[in-house]
Design an enzyme around this catalytic site. Structure first.
Site, short mmCIF file in Angstrom:
data_model
loop_
_atom_site.label_atom_id
_atom_site.label_comp_id
_atom_site.label_asym_id
_atom_site.label_seq_id
_atom_site.Cartn_x
_atom_site.Cartn_y
_atom_site.Cartn_z
N ASP A 21 0.83 -1.21 0.00
CA ASP A 21 0.00 0.00 0.00
C ASP A 21 0.86 1.27 0.00
O ASP A 21 1.96 1.27 0.56
CB ASP A 21 -0.90 -0.02 1.25
CG ASP A 21 -2.04 0.97 1.14
OD1 ASP A 21 -2.29 1.48 0.03
OD2 ASP A 21 -2.68 1.24 2.17
N HIS A 38 2.64 3.39 -9.04
CA HIS A 38 2.46 1.96 -9.33
C HIS A 38 3.67 1.41 -10.06
O HIS A 38 4.10 0.27 -9.82
CB HIS A 38 1.19 1.74 -10.14
CG HIS A 38 -0.06 2.09 -9.40
ND1 HIS A 38 -0.30 1.69 -8.10
CD2 HIS A 38 -1.17 2.80 -9.76
CE1 HIS A 38 -1.48 2.13 -7.70
NE2 HIS A 38 -2.02 2.82 -8.69
N LEU A 132 11.59 -20.05 -4.49
CA LEU A 132 10.47 -19.29 -3.92
C LEU A 132 9.18 -19.48 -4.73
O LEU A 132 9.22 -19.46 -5.96
CB LEU A 132 10.83 -17.80 -3.92
CG LEU A 132 9.75 -16.84 -3.41
CD1 LEU A 132 9.70 -16.85 -1.89
CD2 LEU A 132 10.00 -15.42 -3.91
C1 FPP Z 1 -1.88 0.31 -3.32
O1 FPP Z 1 -1.43 1.60 -3.54
C2 FPP Z 1 -1.43 -0.61 -4.30
C3 FPP Z 1 -2.21 -1.25 -5.23
C4 FPP Z 1 -3.58 -0.89 -5.56
C5 FPP Z 1 -1.74 -2.38 -5.94
C6 FPP Z 1 -0.29 -2.68 -5.80
C7 FPP Z 1 0.29 -2.65 -7.13
C8 FPP Z 1 1.60 -2.64 -7.39
C9 FPP Z 1 2.69 -2.75 -6.40
C10 FPP Z 1 2.02 -2.52 -8.78
C11 FPP Z 1 1.28 -3.44 -9.65
C12 FPP Z 1 1.72 -4.82 -9.48
C13 FPP Z 1 1.33 -5.75 -10.35
C14 FPP Z 1 1.91 -7.11 -10.31
C15 FPP Z 1 0.35 -5.38 -11.34
P1 FPP Z 1 -2.53 2.72 -3.54
O2 FPP Z 1 -2.74 3.12 -4.94
O3 FPP Z 1 -3.75 2.27 -2.81
O4 FPP Z 1 -1.79 3.84 -2.72
P2 FPP Z 1 -2.47 4.95 -1.82
O5 FPP Z 1 -3.11 4.25 -0.65
O6 FPP Z 1 -1.32 5.80 -1.41
O7 FPP Z 1 -3.46 5.67 -2.69
#
Ligand code: FPP
Length: 246
Positions: A21, A38, A132
């Protein structure tokens, strides 16, 4: 468990799950679009895979896209979908060479057939690897997974191949997407929030939780080692009274 030297085995979790997150906030803090967060998150994901392999973790489960993430703006959803495609295309050969076994969990129904094929190919290519196990939770929701499992068992009962009294924890566990995986030992969440957000609810029954006050793109080997050290200091009793060795 002891090492050949007679020293106790350092407590390393078999299964680590991560809620990645804070991508959006990381980007916003830099005046960048959320997509940049992302993208940087993918680099952090690569660091996490390397750190988990180096530590001897057996299974690393990453919450990459939840069933609730469809509620985000269309452009962000499309970007996350394209990022998954790009990650698989770019990294699968390296992961395979490193002995990583890829598993994808979550519902495939809402995904494009070409993406489903790509994921299946990555799983197929790496299925005999013994390093892994990298579990990518994509279009994943734990409550939905439990409902799917219940439906599967109900269908077997209706077909006369399963007696209701034979439904127990093992049967239900075997009907989940994670049927071949151990329970989660350590759940890490970055981004400062302290909640589980519909991730591996059943599998985290006795997991230890570590919440890190950093955004996912800043996650690195040092943060991973800190979480492992925190885990090693926990006294896991699994509902009993005496500490068990991990
Ligand atoms: C949360 O950050 C993260 C996600 C919604 C998805 C996690 C995705 C990645 C690490 C990259 C994509 C990975 C793949 C394999 C496709 P957020 O956007 O909720 O952050 P915020 O809480 O600061 O808004």
């Amino acid at each position: 468990m002891t090492l050949p030297s007679g020293h106790p085995q350092p407590k390393c979790p078999r299964h680590v799950a991560i809620i990645m997150d804070g991508n959006g906030r990381w980007a916003e803090a830099r005046g960048l679009p959320r997509s940049a967060g992302h993208k940087a998150g993918i680099d952090a994901l690569r660091r996490a895979v390397r750190a988990a392999s180096a530590a001897g973790v057996e299974v690393l489960s990453l919450y990459s896209f939840s069933t609730e993430n469809w509620r985000r703006p269309k452009a962000e959803v499309a970007f996350l979908l394209s990022l998954l495609r790009r990650f698989i295309r770019q990294d699968v050969a390296d992961l395979h060479a490193e002995g990583v076994r890829i598993r994808v969990i979550g519902a495939r129904d809402d995904l494009e057939p070409s993406l489903v094929r790509l994921l299946a190919e990555a799983e197929q290519l790496t299925k005999a690897n013994t390093g892994l196990t990298l579990v990518i939770a994509f279009n994943y929701g734990s409550q939905q997974e439990l409902a799917r499992a219940a439906r599967k068992l109900a269908e077997q009962v209706a077909a006369g191949t399963l007696a209701p009294q034979d439904i127990d924890m093992a049967r239900l566990g075997a009907a989940l997407d994670t049927s071949d995986l151990p329970m989660v030992d350590l759940l890490i969440r970055t981004g400062g929030e302290q909640r589980i957000s519909n991730f591996l609810l059943w599998q985290c029954a006795y997991a230890e939780f570590v919440f890190l006050n950093l955004f996912w793109p800043d996650f690195d080997a040092a943060a991973f080692d800190k979480a492992l050290a925190d885990f090693a200091g926990r006294d896991r009793r699994f509902g009993g009274l005496k500490a068990r060795s991990a």
